[in-house]
Motif scaffolding. Structure first.
Motif, PDB file in Angstrom:
ATOM      1  N   GLU A  13       0.813  -1.216   0.000  1.00 60.27           N
ATOM      2  CA  GLU A  13       0.000   0.000   0.000  1.00 60.27           C
ATOM      3  C   GLU A  13       0.846   1.266   0.000  1.00 60.27           C
ATOM      4  OE1 GLU A  13      -2.817  -0.195   3.154  1.00 60.27           O
ATOM      5  OE2 GLU A  13      -3.877  -1.936   2.330  1.00 60.27           O
ATOM      6  N   THR A  14       2.018   1.240   0.629  1.00 64.23           N
ATOM      7  CA  THR A  14       2.905   2.396   0.668  1.00 64.23           C
ATOM      8  C   THR A  14       4.325   1.959   0.331  1.00 64.23           C
ATOM      9  OG1 THR A  14       3.533   2.187   3.018  1.00 64.23           O
ATOM     10  CG2 THR A  14       1.463   3.348   2.526  1.00 64.23           C
ATOM     11  N   VAL A  15       5.252   2.930   0.320  1.00 64.64           N
ATOM     12  CA  VAL A  15       6.654   2.605   0.051  1.00 64.64           C
ATOM     13  C   VAL A  15       7.306   1.863   1.207  1.00 64.64           C
ATOM     14  CG1 VAL A  15       7.004   4.519  -1.559  1.00 64.64           C
ATOM     15  CG2 VAL A  15       7.347   4.894   0.887  1.00 64.64           C
ATOM     16  N   ASP A  16       6.662   1.868   2.361  1.00 62.13           N
ATOM     17  CA  ASP A  16       7.183   1.133   3.518  1.00 62.13           C
ATOM     18  C   ASP A  16       7.122  -0.363   3.218  1.00 62.13           C
ATOM     19  OD1 ASP A  16       7.825  -0.028   5.905  1.00 62.13           O
ATOM     20  OD2 ASP A  16       6.272   0.981   7.089  1.00 62.13           O
ATOM     21  N   PRO A  17       8.265  -1.064   3.219  1.00 62.39           N
ATOM     22  CA  PRO A  17       8.249  -2.497   2.889  1.00 62.39           C
ATOM     23  C   PRO A  17       7.458  -3.335   3.876  1.00 62.39           C
ATOM     24  CG  PRO A  17      10.411  -1.819   3.703  1.00 62.39           C
ATOM     25  CD  PRO A  17       9.631  -0.567   3.497  1.00 62.39           C
ATOM     26  N   GLY A  18       7.118  -2.762   5.033  1.00 60.01           N
ATOM     27  CA  GLY A  18       6.324  -3.492   6.020  1.00 60.01           C
ATOM     28  C   GLY A  18       4.839  -3.206   5.939  1.00 60.01           C
ATOM     29  N   SER A  19       4.423  -2.372   4.992  1.00 61.45           N
ATOM     30  CA  SER A  19       3.001  -2.038   4.866  1.00 61.45           C
ATOM     31  C   SER A  19       2.240  -3.221   4.270  1.00 61.45           C
ATOM     32  CB  SER A  19       2.829  -0.797   3.988  1.00 61.45           C
ATOM     33  OG  SER A  19       3.274  -1.037   2.675  1.00 61.45           O
ATOM     34  N   PRO A  20       0.905  -3.245   4.437  1.00 60.91           N
ATOM     35  CA  PRO A  20       0.118  -4.400   3.968  1.00 60.91           C
ATOM     36  C   PRO A  20       0.194  -4.582   2.455  1.00 60.91           C
ATOM     37  CG  PRO A  20      -1.157  -3.037   5.498  1.00 60.91           C
ATOM     38  CD  PRO A  20       0.084  -2.267   5.158  1.00 60.91           C
ATOM     39  N   LEU A  21       0.018  -5.820   2.030  1.00 64.56           N
ATOM     40  CA  LEU A  21      -0.066  -6.119   0.611  1.00 64.56           C
ATOM     41  C   LEU A  21      -1.344  -5.510   0.022  1.00 64.56           C
ATOM     42  CD1 LEU A  21       0.890  -9.922   0.585  1.00 64.56           C
ATOM     43  CD2 LEU A  21       2.372  -8.005  -0.026  1.00 64.56           C
ATOM     44  N   ILE A  22      -1.319  -5.234  -1.263  1.00 70.53           N
ATOM     45  CA  ILE A  22      -2.506  -4.737  -1.953  1.00 70.53           C
ATOM     46  C   ILE A  22      -3.560  -5.850  -1.990  1.00 70.53           C
ATOM     47  CG2 ILE A  22      -3.440  -4.056  -4.196  1.00 70.53           C
ATOM     48  CD1 ILE A  22      -2.029  -1.794  -2.810  1.00 70.53           C
ATOM     49  N   THR A  23      -4.754  -5.533  -1.507  1.00 69.75           N
ATOM     50  CA  THR A  23      -5.875  -6.458  -1.576  1.00 69.75           C
ATOM     51  C   THR A  23      -6.717  -6.117  -2.795  1.00 69.75           C
ATOM     52  OG1 THR A  23      -5.961  -6.764   0.825  1.00 69.75           O
ATOM     53  CG2 THR A  23      -7.948  -7.293  -0.420  1.00 69.75           C
ATOM     54  N   LEU A  24      -6.862  -7.070  -3.703  1.00 66.56           N
ATOM     55  CA  LEU A  24      -7.656  -6.843  -4.904  1.00 66.56           C
ATOM     56  C   LEU A  24      -9.078  -7.349  -4.727  1.00 66.56           C
ATOM     57  CD1 LEU A  24      -7.729  -5.872  -7.857  1.00 66.56           C
ATOM     58  CD2 LEU A  24      -7.095  -8.194  -8.531  1.00 66.56           C
ATOM     59  N   PHE A  25      -9.248  -8.627  -4.367  1.00 70.30           N
ATOM     60  CA  PHE A  25     -10.568  -9.237  -4.232  1.00 70.30           C
ATOM     61  C   PHE A  25     -10.914  -9.456  -2.760  1.00 70.30           C
ATOM     62  CE2 PHE A  25     -10.989 -11.556  -8.613  1.00 70.30           C
ATOM     63  CZ  PHE A  25     -11.245 -10.327  -9.204  1.00 70.30           C
ATOM     64  N   SER A  26     -12.187  -9.247  -2.449  1.00 69.87           N
ATOM     65  CA  SER A  26     -12.728  -9.554  -1.122  1.00 69.87           C
ATOM     66  C   SER A  26     -14.120 -10.147  -1.284  1.00 69.87           C
ATOM     67  CB  SER A  26     -12.797  -8.298  -0.242  1.00 69.87           C
ATOM     68  OG  SER A  26     -11.511  -7.872   0.143  1.00 69.87           O
ATOM     69  N   PRO A  27     -14.528 -11.051  -0.357  1.00 73.34           N
ATOM     70  CA  PRO A  27     -15.809 -11.737  -0.527  1.00 73.34           C
ATOM     71  C   PRO A  27     -17.018 -10.819  -0.382  1.00 73.34           C
ATOM     72  CG  PRO A  27     -14.380 -12.898   1.030  1.00 73.34           C
ATOM     73  CD  PRO A  27     -13.772 -11.554   0.802  1.00 73.34           C
ATOM     74  N   SER A  28     -18.138 -11.273  -0.924  1.00 79.44           N
ATOM     75  CA  SER A  28     -19.398 -10.570  -0.749  1.00 79.44           C
ATOM     76  C   SER A  28     -19.740 -10.518   0.736  1.00 79.44           C
ATOM     77  CB  SER A  28     -20.509 -11.305  -1.507  1.00 79.44           C
ATOM     78  OG  SER A  28     -21.745 -10.681  -1.300  1.00 79.44           O
ATOM     79  N   GLY A  29     -20.313  -9.388   1.156  1.00 75.71           N
ATOM     80  CA  GLY A  29     -20.643  -9.191   2.559  1.00 75.71           C
ATOM     81  C   GLY A  29     -19.628  -8.353   3.296  1.00 75.71           C
ATOM     82  N   THR A  30     -18.431  -8.149   2.702  1.00 76.82           N
ATOM     83  CA  THR A  30     -17.420  -7.306   3.322  1.00 76.82           C
ATOM     84  C   THR A  30     -17.590  -5.863   2.853  1.00 76.82           C
ATOM     85  OG1 THR A  30     -15.832  -7.747   1.548  1.00 76.82           O
ATOM     86  CG2 THR A  30     -15.800  -9.247   3.433  1.00 76.82           C
ATOM     87  N   ALA A  31     -16.807  -4.976   3.434  1.00 79.64           N
ATOM     88  CA  ALA A  31     -16.963  -3.545   3.144  1.00 79.64           C
ATOM     89  C   ALA A  31     -16.465  -3.160   1.758  1.00 79.64           C
ATOM     90  CB  ALA A  31     -16.215  -2.722   4.197  1.00 79.64           C
ATOM     91  N   ALA A  32     -15.706  -4.014   1.109  1.00 76.22           N
ATOM     92  CA  ALA A  32     -15.201  -3.698  -0.227  1.00 76.22           C
ATOM     93  C   ALA A  32     -15.247  -4.950  -1.095  1.00 76.22           C
ATOM     94  CB  ALA A  32     -13.780  -3.145  -0.150  1.00 76.22           C
ATOM     95  N   ALA A  33     -16.424  -5.556  -1.190  1.00 77.73           N
ATOM     96  CA  ALA A  33     -16.576  -6.810  -1.932  1.00 77.73           C
ATOM     97  C   ALA A  33     -16.222  -6.611  -3.397  1.00 77.73           C
ATOM     98  CB  ALA A  33     -18.003  -7.327  -1.797  1.00 77.73           C
ATOM     99  N   PHE A  34     -15.431  -7.529  -3.920  1.00 78.04           N
ATOM    100  CA  PHE A  34     -14.961  -7.460  -5.304  1.00 78.04           C
ATOM    101  C   PHE A  34     -14.588  -8.883  -5.686  1.00 78.04           C
ATOM    102  CE2 PHE A  34     -11.699  -5.127  -8.256  1.00 78.04           C
ATOM    103  CZ  PHE A  34     -12.551  -5.312  -9.338  1.00 78.04           C
TER     104      PHE A  34
END
Length: 606
Positions: free
Chosen positions: A124-145
């Protein structure tokens, strides 16, 4: 009087700038923040995953529009707000792991959806310890894709849908070397086999087989879809498309922003092959039918507020499934980063119609993409995109050197005869017509083109815009470092003059972001302007004097890579112009010009 006019012009400009800054800080920024908080509240307050299935809106006699596949299943063990956490949604049912060098996640046995993907090569950021980019998420979540494929038939035909629980044959994760097969028996005489394969990048291939052991003849339509719940945050730049996208036959490239498709509600197009999907700035998910298949492509928006659902889908031609027969079909799903070499390779090797248009190269496609390839080539030589941009700047200057040289030669002649021009203005102070006539005679006699000074700027505009697109759009530039404090060439210079470049620990508003590289760019532009002959009109002279200041503020929010290009280009232009002026025997009175701006004289310095 002339000095009074100049001072008034400067004062008016300063007051205008102050008003703009005040409006941005006191009115626009609070409104933007208020809207952001409102959207965040809606995201939390309204449940997702409970949207009713879409109704069949197809015209009589037309093939049915997938209904069950487009509906989201009811949430399992919803949180108090009605929105599942991603972890809870993933733990709600059985899954098959997905493990590749670039992807990690899982596909759900309930519905057979690919709805859990993270990109292992991007954070998500230039920090190598930042979270990985999330592309897909299941239906029912806040960002379903998610992406889904299958087959649809008449109501009551027992076709698998979003709530169908599949069974995995064997065990193990989906990887480039190990495909995964899911099976389902509907109890009405039809058995379904769905085999998932994935390559070492971002392409899934889904082969489906339907066998009929019953006594009824069925008419089935294969479908594939990409669905997104809720309106995502977008960059909001005019030059960048984010939203629904696809290539559908003769209709060519179709692009709908989220706002556009909400207004239109639905767009359909018949085509052969092609692809449809949903794209972000750097990531995308597309559904790709067999390229010889006659399909109906569709973009759709439904729901309202936080319950909005955006969908891109394709519906294939009818298949007749007679007793004791089998039908097969396949889809591909691209889900990942829009890397140029990867996307281009899919177009070539898989024959996907104009798949390279998934990357928004813009109107200057013929210039933007070759420019990227040149920059990328030198990146592989030097290992740094910053140095690559600097070298490409030199190459661009070399290409335009003859044209720019003619321009600088004409400007040098104009600089040489400037005392005569001043004398003409003093000789005919009240006769503008006579003054212009004498000026034209002077230009003709000395072989001066008064418009030549615009050429160096004009020839840079297409290149500047193309480079802007390359840096802004291509994922290869994302988080690419240069040297020193520049850790991301696609982001603005993080330093700030107004915090004394970090010495004052305060967060300044975005419109007061003024990094070191924009200042360097402004200084080089100012020097270049002061080497040019002064415009005859005092108002024009004032405008040209303050233009570097305006450009410095404008480019402060631009990607650092673009500002570095502009600064380096200015420095090369100053060097080229200096050499031409010396060749023409023109004295380079740079200090005189700068000092006169502050009411000083060159003699005072000496």
């Amino acid at each position: 009087m002339k000095d009074d006019n100049t001072r008034n012009m400067i004062l008016a400009f300063a007051l205008s700038l102050l008003v703009l800054l005040g409006w941005q800080f006191l009115v626009v920024n609070p409104r933007v923040e208020q809207e952001r908080l409102k959207q965040a509240a809606e995201q939390v307050a309204a449940p997702r995953g409970t949207t009713a299935p879409q109704t069949n809106t197809a015209a009589p006699g037309a093939p049915p529009v997938p209904t069950s596949p487009g509906a989201a299943p009811a949430p399992v063990n919803p949180s108090p707000t009605g929105v599942l956490t991603r972890e809870a949604a993933l733990a709600a049912g059985p899954r098959v792991a997905i493990n590749t060098a670039r992807l990690q996640g899982s596909l759900s046995l309930k519905g057979g959806r690919i709805d859990d993907l993270k990109l292992t090569g991007y954070r998500e950021t230039v920090d190598p310890g930042s979270p990985l980019i999330t592309l897909f998420s299941p239906s029912g979540t806040a960002a379903a894709f998610y992406a889904e494929t299958g087959v649809v038939g008449a109501a009551g035909s027992g076709m698998p849908g979003a709530d169908t629980l599949w069974r995995q044959e064997g065990s193990g994760a989906l990887s480039p070397s190990t495909p995964v097969t899911l099976v389902y028996d509907n109890g009405k005489g039809q058995q379904f086999r769905r085999t998932y394969a994935v390559d070492d990048a971002y392409m899934f291939t889904i082969n489906e087989e339907v066998r009929n052991t019953g006594s009824d003849t069925l008419t089935l339509y294969p479908y594939g879809l990409v669905s997104r719940h809720g309106t995502p945050k977008v960059a909001g730049f005019y030059i960048l498309h984010e939203g629904l996208i696809g290539v559908l036959g003769q209709a060519g490239l179709k692009e709908y922003t989220y706002a556009d498709i909400k207004k239109a509600s639905q767009y359909t197009e018949k085509a052969t092959g092609g692809w449809v999907g949903i794209t972000d700035k750097y990531w995308a998910a597309t559904i790709i039918p067999e390229q010889a298949e006659a399909v109906q492509g569709r973009f759709n928006a439904s729901g309202a507020g936080a319950g909005e659902i955006y969908q891109a889908d394709v519906l294939g031609s009818a298949r007749t499934l007679a007793p004791a027969s089998t039908i097969t079909f396949s889809h591909r799903v691209f889900a990942g980063a829009k890397e140029v070499t990867v996307v281009d390779n899919y177009r070539t090797t898989l024959g996907i119609d104009r798949f390279d248009l998934l990357i928004d190269w813009g109107w200057f496609y013929f210039l933007t993409k070759p420019l990227f390839w040149i920059i990328d080539y030198f990146f592989h030589v030097f290992g740094n995109f910053g140095w690559s941009i600097i070298l490409v700047t030199v190459l661009i200057k070399a290409v335009f050197y003859p044209l720019a040289n003619k321009s600088y030669e004409s400007m040098s002649r104009m600089k040489k005869v400037q005392p005569e021009m001043v004398a003409l203005r003093e000789r005919y102070p009240d006769d503008k017509m006579k003054q212009q006539q004498e000026m034209m005679e002077l230009y003709k006699r000395e072989k001066i083109n008064p418009l030549s000074g615009c050429l160096p700027v004009l020839i840079q505009i297409p290149v500047f815009f193309a480079l802007y697109k390359v840096i802004f759009v291509s994922i290869e530039m994302r988080h690419a470092p240069f040297i020193g404090w520049i850790k991301d060439l696609s982001a603005p210079d993080p330093t700030n003059l107004f915090t004394l470049f970090g010495l004052i620990p305060v967060q300044m508003p975005e419109f007061l972001q003024m990094g070191a590289w924009p200042i360097i760019m402004g200084v080089t532009m100012f020097i270049q302007m002061k080497m040019n002959p002064d415009p005859p009109d005092p108002v024009q002279k004032t405008m040209f004097t303050w233009m570097p200041v305006i450009f410095t503020f404008m480019l402060a929010s631009f990607p650092a890579g673009l500002v570095i290009y502009w600064a380096w280009n200015n420095l090369l232009s100053v060097t080229q112009q200096y050499m031409m002026m010396r060749k023409q025997g023109v004295k380079v009175e740079l200090w005189d010009n700068i000092a006169s701006m502050f009411g000083k004289s060159a003699e005072k310095k000496s």
